[in-house]
Write a protein that holds these residues in place. Sequence first.
Motif, short mmCIF file in Angstrom:
data_model
loop_
_atom_site.label_atom_id
_atom_site.label_comp_id
_atom_site.label_asym_id
_atom_site.label_seq_id
_atom_site.Cartn_x
_atom_site.Cartn_y
_atom_site.Cartn_z
N LEU A 74 0.96 -1.13 0.00
CA LEU A 74 0.15 -0.15 0.04
C LEU A 74 0.85 1.25 -0.05
O LEU A 74 0.38 2.28 -0.09
N ASP A 75 2.15 1.15 0.36
CA ASP A 75 3.07 2.23 0.22
C ASP A 75 3.45 2.72 -1.21
O ASP A 75 4.21 3.51 -1.63
N ARG A 76 2.83 2.10 -2.33
CA ARG A 76 2.83 2.29 -3.80
C ARG A 76 4.45 1.92 -4.20
O ARG A 76 4.90 2.47 -5.29
N HIS A 77 4.98 0.93 -3.63
CA HIS A 77 6.27 0.36 -4.20
C HIS A 77 6.04 -0.89 -4.43
O HIS A 77 5.41 -1.80 -3.57
N ALA A 78 6.93 -1.81 -5.23
CA ALA A 78 7.21 -3.05 -5.39
C ALA A 78 8.66 -3.28 -5.32
O ALA A 78 9.38 -2.74 -5.76
N LYS A 79 8.86 -4.13 -4.14
CA LYS A 79 10.35 -4.47 -3.71
C LYS A 79 10.62 -5.67 -4.30
O LYS A 79 10.05 -6.71 -4.32
N ILE A 80 11.89 -5.85 -5.03
CA ILE A 80 12.48 -6.97 -5.46
C ILE A 80 13.51 -7.45 -4.77
O ILE A 80 14.68 -6.86 -4.40
N TYR A 81 13.49 -8.72 -4.21
CA TYR A 81 14.39 -9.31 -3.27
C TYR A 81 15.32 -10.47 -3.88
O TYR A 81 14.61 -11.08 -4.87
N ASP A 82 16.51 -10.37 -3.68
CA ASP A 82 17.43 -11.82 -4.04
C ASP A 82 16.95 -12.79 -2.93
O ASP A 82 16.98 -12.62 -1.62
N VAL A 83 16.63 -13.90 -3.39
CA VAL A 83 15.88 -14.88 -2.60
C VAL A 83 17.24 -15.91 -1.68
O VAL A 83 16.92 -16.45 -0.92
N GLN A 84 18.39 -15.23 -1.85
CA GLN A 84 19.49 -15.89 -1.20
C GLN A 84 19.71 -14.98 -0.01
O GLN A 84 19.91 -15.72 1.11
N SER A 85 19.86 -13.79 -0.16
CA SER A 85 19.85 -12.94 1.00
C SER A 85 18.78 -12.37 1.42
O SER A 85 18.88 -11.67 2.59
N TYR A 86 17.74 -12.02 0.83
CA TYR A 86 16.52 -11.28 1.06
C TYR A 86 16.95 -9.91 1.30
O TYR A 86 16.34 -9.26 1.97
N GLN A 87 17.82 -9.43 0.44
CA GLN A 87 18.14 -8.12 0.31
C GLN A 87 17.32 -7.30 -0.72
O GLN A 87 17.23 -7.98 -1.96
N VAL A 88 17.05 -5.89 -0.54
CA VAL A 88 16.36 -5.44 -1.76
C VAL A 88 17.38 -5.01 -2.79
O VAL A 88 18.39 -4.45 -2.56
N VAL A 89 17.21 -5.66 -4.10
CA VAL A 89 18.04 -5.35 -5.39
C VAL A 89 17.34 -4.10 -6.20
O VAL A 89 18.26 -3.62 -6.53
N HIS A 90 16.09 -3.88 -6.04
CA HIS A 90 15.56 -2.98 -6.62
C HIS A 90 14.07 -2.68 -6.23
O HIS A 90 13.57 -3.39 -5.61
N THR A 91 13.81 -1.36 -6.44
CA THR A 91 12.32 -0.72 -6.28
C THR A 91 11.47 -0.36 -7.50
O THR A 91 12.17 0.52 -8.16
N LEU A 92 10.44 -0.72 -7.58
CA LEU A 92 9.52 -0.34 -8.82
C LEU A 92 8.44 0.73 -7.93
O LEU A 92 7.76 0.26 -6.96
N ASP A 93 8.12 1.77 -8.43
CA ASP A 93 7.25 2.75 -8.00
C ASP A 93 5.92 2.97 -8.71
O ASP A 93 6.08 2.66 -10.00
N PHE A 94 4.96 3.10 -8.36
CA PHE A 94 3.65 3.16 -8.98
C PHE A 94 2.79 4.48 -8.16
O PHE A 94 3.11 4.99 -7.33
N PRO A 95 1.89 4.78 -8.93
CA PRO A 95 1.09 6.04 -8.34
C PRO A 95 -0.02 5.64 -7.66
O PRO A 95 -0.45 6.83 -7.14
N SER A 96 -0.23 4.56 -7.30
CA SER A 96 -1.29 4.31 -6.33
C SER A 96 -1.14 3.11 -5.40
O SER A 96 -0.29 2.22 -5.89
N PRO A 97 -1.59 2.68 -4.50
CA PRO A 97 -1.15 1.47 -3.66
C PRO A 97 -1.60 0.22 -4.54
O PRO A 97 -2.37 0.29 -5.22
N VAL A 98 -0.64 -0.66 -4.24
CA VAL A 98 -0.58 -1.77 -5.35
C VAL A 98 -1.27 -3.08 -4.49
O VAL A 98 -0.98 -3.18 -3.38
#
Length: 546
Positions: free
Chosen positions: A269-293
Motif C-alpha cells: 500500500l506504500d505504492r512500491h514493489a520491492k524486488i529481493y534476492d532469494v539468497q540474502s533477502y536484500q532489496v535489489v531494486h524498487t518499482l514505484d507506482f502512482p497508487s497503492p498496489v
Amino acid sequence: MASFKKTQIRSLPKIGQKVTADTLYWRKLNFPVTVKEFGPIDYIDVMPIEPYFFAVSSAAKVQIYNPITHQVHRHFTRFKEAAYGASFRSDGKLVVAGCDEGHIKLFDIGSKSLLRIFKGHKGPVHRCKFTVDNTHVVSFSDDKSVALWDIPSETEIIKFSEHSDYVRAGCVSSISSDLFLSGSFDHTVKLYDARSPTGSTISVDHGSPVESVLMYPGNSIFVSVGGTELRVWDMLAGGRLLARVSQHHKTITCLQLASDGKRLVTGGLDRHAKIYDVQSYQVVHTLDFPSPVLSLGITPDDFTVVAGMANGLISMQHRQTPAEARALNPKQSLKDRQKSQTAYRFRLNADFRPTLNPATDIEVATKDETCRTSRYDMFLRKFQYSKALDTVLTRYIRKKKPAITVGVMQELIRRDGLKTALAGRDDSSLALILTFLARNINDPSHADILIQVANTLLGETIKVYENSCLTPQSEKLFLQLQEHVNREVEYVKHLMEIEGMLHILLASTTTQTRRSHANIGQGSAVKVMLPSAAAAANATTVYNVG
C-alpha cells in the motif's frame, strides 16, 4: 611559457542508489501503459504458457488481457456481485474464479462457456487455484474454511475449517496435488495435506493478518506477507522461521516470483514493489507506482510486469528490446555500433606529424587545441578578478551550479585576489554575493570557503561604510545572513551538548567495565547467557571463574 591551468571545481560524490546488475536489468522496463477499471484490482494471474495472457479480477467481472496489444481478449461477466482471484490452469485453457456468492466458477477460455459451479462455501471466496494435476480446485473462503473440489464430478472432496478468521490467501504445491497452503486474518499460515483429513500438518504464526502466501517450486520453503513484514519459513523443518524482512512502510498485499525463481517481488500500500534476492533477502531494486498496489503479475520471461492498484489502474510495463533502445537513442546507438565495429590494425606514434601538401591539404586543429575556455578562466587569466566573480554570480550558475561559484571563490583566495574582487561594489552586485552566502553558508560542503568569503566581505564593507549607514536593501541582506549564521551556531551548541553527554556515558561505561574485569580476576561468579534458540530459550548457566 607554461600553459594556463584551469580552475578546479570541487565536486563531491553524489549519494544515490548503487548501480548493480539488477538495477540495470529492471530499469529496462519501458514507460507503463495504463488501463482504468471501475473498481480496485483484486487479483492478477499470468497464464503459465505463451502468449502469457493475464486475468484481471475487478468489480463483477474477470477480463483476460493481451499483454502485447493491451486489449481485452476475453471477458467473463457471469457474476451477480464481485469476482475474486481468477486463476489459469497450467495448460491455459480454463480459468477459475471465486465470488461474493460463495461459489467457485469454472470457465472455458476458448468458448467463454461456464463449465462448472462449485457450491458449498457460506462466505465469499477470495482465492481459488488449480492443483498440479489439473483435475482439482482448491478454494479459500471468508467462512474460515479451505476446500478441495473435484472438477469432473463437481463435488467437494474435503474441507478444512481450522482458521478462526477470514481466509484471504492461498496457494498450491507445484509438485504434489495434495499439498496446499492457506493464510488467514487470524495471523496463521497452515499447510494441508489432502491425504490427512485430521487437520493441518504445519501451522505458523505470522504475527499480523496474512495477505498473501507463496510456496517455492521445490516445496521446501514457503513465504507469507502481512502487515509490513515478509517472513520465510522452512517447510522441511516443521515451519521454522528462516528470515524476517520489513522493507515496506505500509501493508504488503501481494508477492510473486520472478527471474526463474531467483527474485521475489512484493507489492504494498506504500505504492512500491520491492524486488529481493532469494539468497540474502536484500532489496535489489524498487518499482514505484502512482497508487497503492493490490496485486502483481510477472511473465515467466520477465518481459511484462503488470500491477493492479486500489484506484482501478492496471499498469503494464514491457522490457525494452535492443531495437527499441536504438529507436529511443539513435545517435548513441550509432556511436556505440561504430565503436564496436571499428578495428585498428596499426597504432601510430604520438609524435607522428604527417607531411602536408600546401596546395591540397588543410591542417585541422585538434580537439584539445580548440577547447573552449570558460569565461571566468578567461578573466582569471587576465587577472580581472571582479569580472571573474561577476561571471559566476549569474542567476543560473549561483542557483543550479553553486559549486562553480565556490570554486572560483576558492581560486581567488588562493591567488590572494578575493579582496580585489569584492572591493568597490555597489548595492546590486553586493546583494548577489550576500544572497549567495545566505543560501549556501550552511552547506557543509561549501562552508569552509564561504566563511572566509563572508569574513573578507564584512571587512571590506566596514571600511566602505565606516562613516555612513548601510542602505535598507543591504541591511536586510546582512540581517538575513546573520539569521543563517545564528541558526548554524545553535546547531553546533546542541551538538556540543550531545558530545558532552556521550563523554559522560562512555566514561561511566569504561569504569564499570574495569570494575567487572577486576571482579573476574578475584574469582567471582559470573552469569553467562546462552545464545537464544528454540531448544534452549531463556536458559542460563553459572560458571565459577577463578
